[in-house]
Design a protein around this motif. Structure first.
Motif, PDB file in Angstrom:
ATOM      1  N   THR A 139      37.108  11.211  47.299  1.00  0.00           N
ATOM      2  CA  THR A 139      37.905  12.544  47.141  1.00  0.00           C
ATOM      3  C   THR A 139      39.354  12.172  47.689  1.00  0.00           C
ATOM      4  O   THR A 139      40.109  13.161  47.593  1.00  0.00           O
ATOM      5  CB  THR A 139      37.048  13.385  48.105  1.00  0.00           C
ATOM      6  N   ALA A 180      30.250  10.874  45.925  1.00  0.00           N
ATOM      7  CA  ALA A 180      31.183  10.730  47.365  1.00  0.00           C
ATOM      8  C   ALA A 180      30.421  10.156  48.362  1.00  0.00           C
ATOM      9  O   ALA A 180      30.912   9.402  49.413  1.00  0.00           O
ATOM     10  CB  ALA A 180      31.977  12.027  47.719  1.00  0.00           C
ATOM     11  N   THR A 199      36.629  17.033  44.602  1.00  0.00           N
ATOM     12  CA  THR A 199      37.563  16.739  45.515  1.00  0.00           C
ATOM     13  C   THR A 199      38.268  18.325  45.733  1.00  0.00           C
ATOM     14  O   THR A 199      38.748  18.846  46.686  1.00  0.00           O
ATOM     15  CB  THR A 199      38.660  15.965  44.671  1.00  0.00           C
ATOM     16  N   GLU A 243      35.942  20.166  48.033  1.00  0.00           N
ATOM     17  CA  GLU A 243      36.232  19.878  49.460  1.00  0.00           C
ATOM     18  C   GLU A 243      37.488  20.522  50.060  1.00  0.00           C
ATOM     19  O   GLU A 243      37.574  20.724  51.163  1.00  0.00           O
ATOM     20  CB  GLU A 243      36.231  18.111  49.620  1.00  0.00           C
TER      21      GLU A 243
END
Length: 559
Positions: A8, A351, A435, A438
């Motif tokens: 990420t 991830a 990504t 997050e």
């Protein structure tokens, strides 16, 4: 064998910069659609190319894996999503071609006692919800708008009514394909997808309850709300209860079908012993002819039954397919399943270093599209056999023509769906979506309040709750896991948030404007509905936030 793992912070070792780059495909899609005013399928194609480039050069995904990811998502867009929607529209077209649809319209005329406020509730909300359940893609707005106009309601009011009515049913539209898509793209199991439907079933009934009141208010102000309150309560409450029950305890794909039928039945029962007040004064205010001047058309019981029969068959077919465990288990055994070329076992890691399984499977019997085809063939057979001496004409040739016509009309919509799903899978498998998720997780607990806004934006731009879920489902799951929130609740939030964005989407506005002969005046319609959209969105945001704490029992967790 190539192996790819998601990171990420792939771009410059920074989560923020990686999230910014990850947003390029979405921004490209929205700019193409709204700024350049390109078609939806062209916008999807350009955004897909952008996603592949970001995956290769931003996240270091091997080019063959990025391209393979696009084909994986595109196939899911085609089978089952396009197949389901196409089958639903074809099913509806059979009822139109048979001539029975006109009888269904007369049923609404008979039920309303000349009160256009109640007739509008029945047509725009109940019948429109039924069309949304089976067809979607603008069909409810286009068809019910012309029926509302036929009641004598002015074009701007008619457009406003049908757009607002096309809210609560959207989450379960086209036999709940938005929820199925949310579960698939979000990486949820079948049980978790059913849980998403159950949570949505705890949210949308609150919206559904108020829609009939709003319809009465648009037509006749506060007086209309007061005089039709018994009907509005009956329709809104019965619809909401049936929507909750079906989504939680029966087959969530049938939620709208059953809710609409129950609401229509409850309204019929009420109107057998309760007559709305002020009908003649209402018609005078709206400059409509007196009920004494309305032509009385005979509608015997057998014609009413034949008009309603297709929807009863759908309920029976779907009910049987989900009855117990033996029948669904047997039907589920008929499936195509194979490892996806270019994404073999062990080649794709998330991830956390866990394997992402990209295998493709399609249950070619027990899926909503096939069940609708079976239902449509049964309906066609009944209509062909019982043609009442030629009064209602339907042939197998017409049935086939409706299928080919539907496929032709859907060609660009189908292309858009396939491209949007391809875009979603590239973003998901390469790590772009996770990504962004997050990064959004940095909002902390406030994310739960804002989660529906993503769905609202997605539908407002694309016009499709399915597309919005395809775009943002993985993002919602990622943010939920980062913040220790219920992923199924966040997926439900995306779905329900999208529901209230449908009325302001350019596609919906264009369809409504065309149906009421207001082409080029979409901005006038937009001004009438945007306030309702914001109010509904705020209500959904509050509901979702409360479901993370004091109302958590309305959002159960399924592991």
């Amino acid at each position: 064998m190539d192996q790819f793992q998601v990171f990420t912070d792939a771009v410059g070792g920074s989560l923020g910069l990686s999230a910014l780059v990850s947003a390029i495909p979405l921004l490209t899609f929205f700019i193409m659609l709204l700024g350049v005013k390109a078609s939806a399928h062209l916008s999807g194609l350009v955004a897909l190319i952008a996603a592949i480039l970001v995956a290769i050069f931003g996240f270091n995904m091997p080019a063959d894996m990025a391209i393979s990811s696009a084909f994986r998502g595109g196939l899911f867009g085609l089978l089952p999503i396009v197949f389901v929607i196409m089958s639903a529209i074809w099913f509806y077209q059979i009822t139109v071609a048979s001539g029975r649809f006109e009888d269904l319209r007369l049923v609404f005329d008979k039920m309303g006692h000349g009160d256009v406020r109640i007739q509008a509730m029945l047509i725009a909300f109940c019948f429109g919800g039924l069309l949304e359940a089976l067809a979607g893609f603008g069909a409810p707005v286009a068809i019910t708008a012309t029926m509302i106009l036929a009641l004598g309601i002015k074009p701007l009011r008619a457009a406003t009514i049908v757009l607002i009515a096309n809210t609560a049913p959207v989450a379960f539209g086209a036999v709940a394909i938005p929820i199925t898509t949310a579960g698939e793209v979000g990486g949820r199991t079948l049980e978790q997808t059913e849980n998403i439907a159950a949570i949505v079933g705890h949210q949308t009934p609150f919206l559904a309850f108020f829609v009939p009141f709003i319809i009465a208010g648009i037509i006749d102000g506060w007086r209309g709300v007061r005089e039709t309150a018994p009907a509005a309560v009956t329709i809104g409450l019965s619809f909401g209860i049936a929507q909750w029950w079906t989504s939680n305890f029966f087959a969530y794909q049938l939620t709208d079908v059953i809710a609409c039928i129950v609401a229509l039945g409850a309204a019929f029962a009420l109107l057998r012993f309760w007559t709305p007040k002020g009908v003649e004064a209402l018609r005078e205010r709206l400059e409509l002819p007196s009920t004494e001047n309305l032509e009385e058309t005979e509608l015997p019981g057998n014609r009413v039954w034949m008009a309603l029969m297709p929807y009863a068959i759908v309920v029976v077919i779907f009910g049987l397919a989900n009855l117990g465990t033996a029948i669904p288990g047997w039907l589920n055994s008929f499936q195509i399943k194979f490892p996806w070329p270019g994404l073999p076992e062990g080649s794709l890691l998330d991830a956390n270093g866990a394997e992402v399984v990209a295998d493709y499977s399609f249950k070619y019997i027990n899926n909503p599209g096939t069940l609708l085809v079976i239902s449509g063939l049964i309906v066609a057979l009944v209509y062909i056999i019982f043609n009442e001496n030629g009064r209602y004409s339907l042939t197998w040739g017409q049935v086939g023509k409706e299928l080919t016509d539907t496929m032709y009309r859907m060609r660009w919509s189908a292309a858009t769906i396939v491209l949007v799903l391809a875009l979603a899978y590239v973003m998901n498998y390469s790590g772009q979506t996770v990504t962004i998720g997050e990064f959004f997780a940095n909002l902390g607990g406030f994310f739960a309040f804002t989660a529906p806004i993503l769905g609202w934006i997605g539908v407002a731009v694309t016009g499709s709750d399915t597309s919005a879920n395809a775009l943002f489902a993985k993002l919602q799951v990622t943010a939920a896991e980062q913040l220790d929130l219920n992923p199924d609740l966040m997926l439900a939030a995306n779905t329900t948030g999208g529901v209230v964005g449908k009325m302001i989407s350019p596609q919906s506005l264009a369809i409504a404007a065309t149906a009421v002969d207001m082409e080029g005046k979409e901005s006038e319609i937009f001004k009438r509905v945007v306030g309702y959209s914001f109010a509904f969105l705020l209500a959904v945001c509050l509901m979702v936030f409360l479901q993370t704490n004091v109302l958590s029992f309305l959002a159960p967790v399924v592991n």
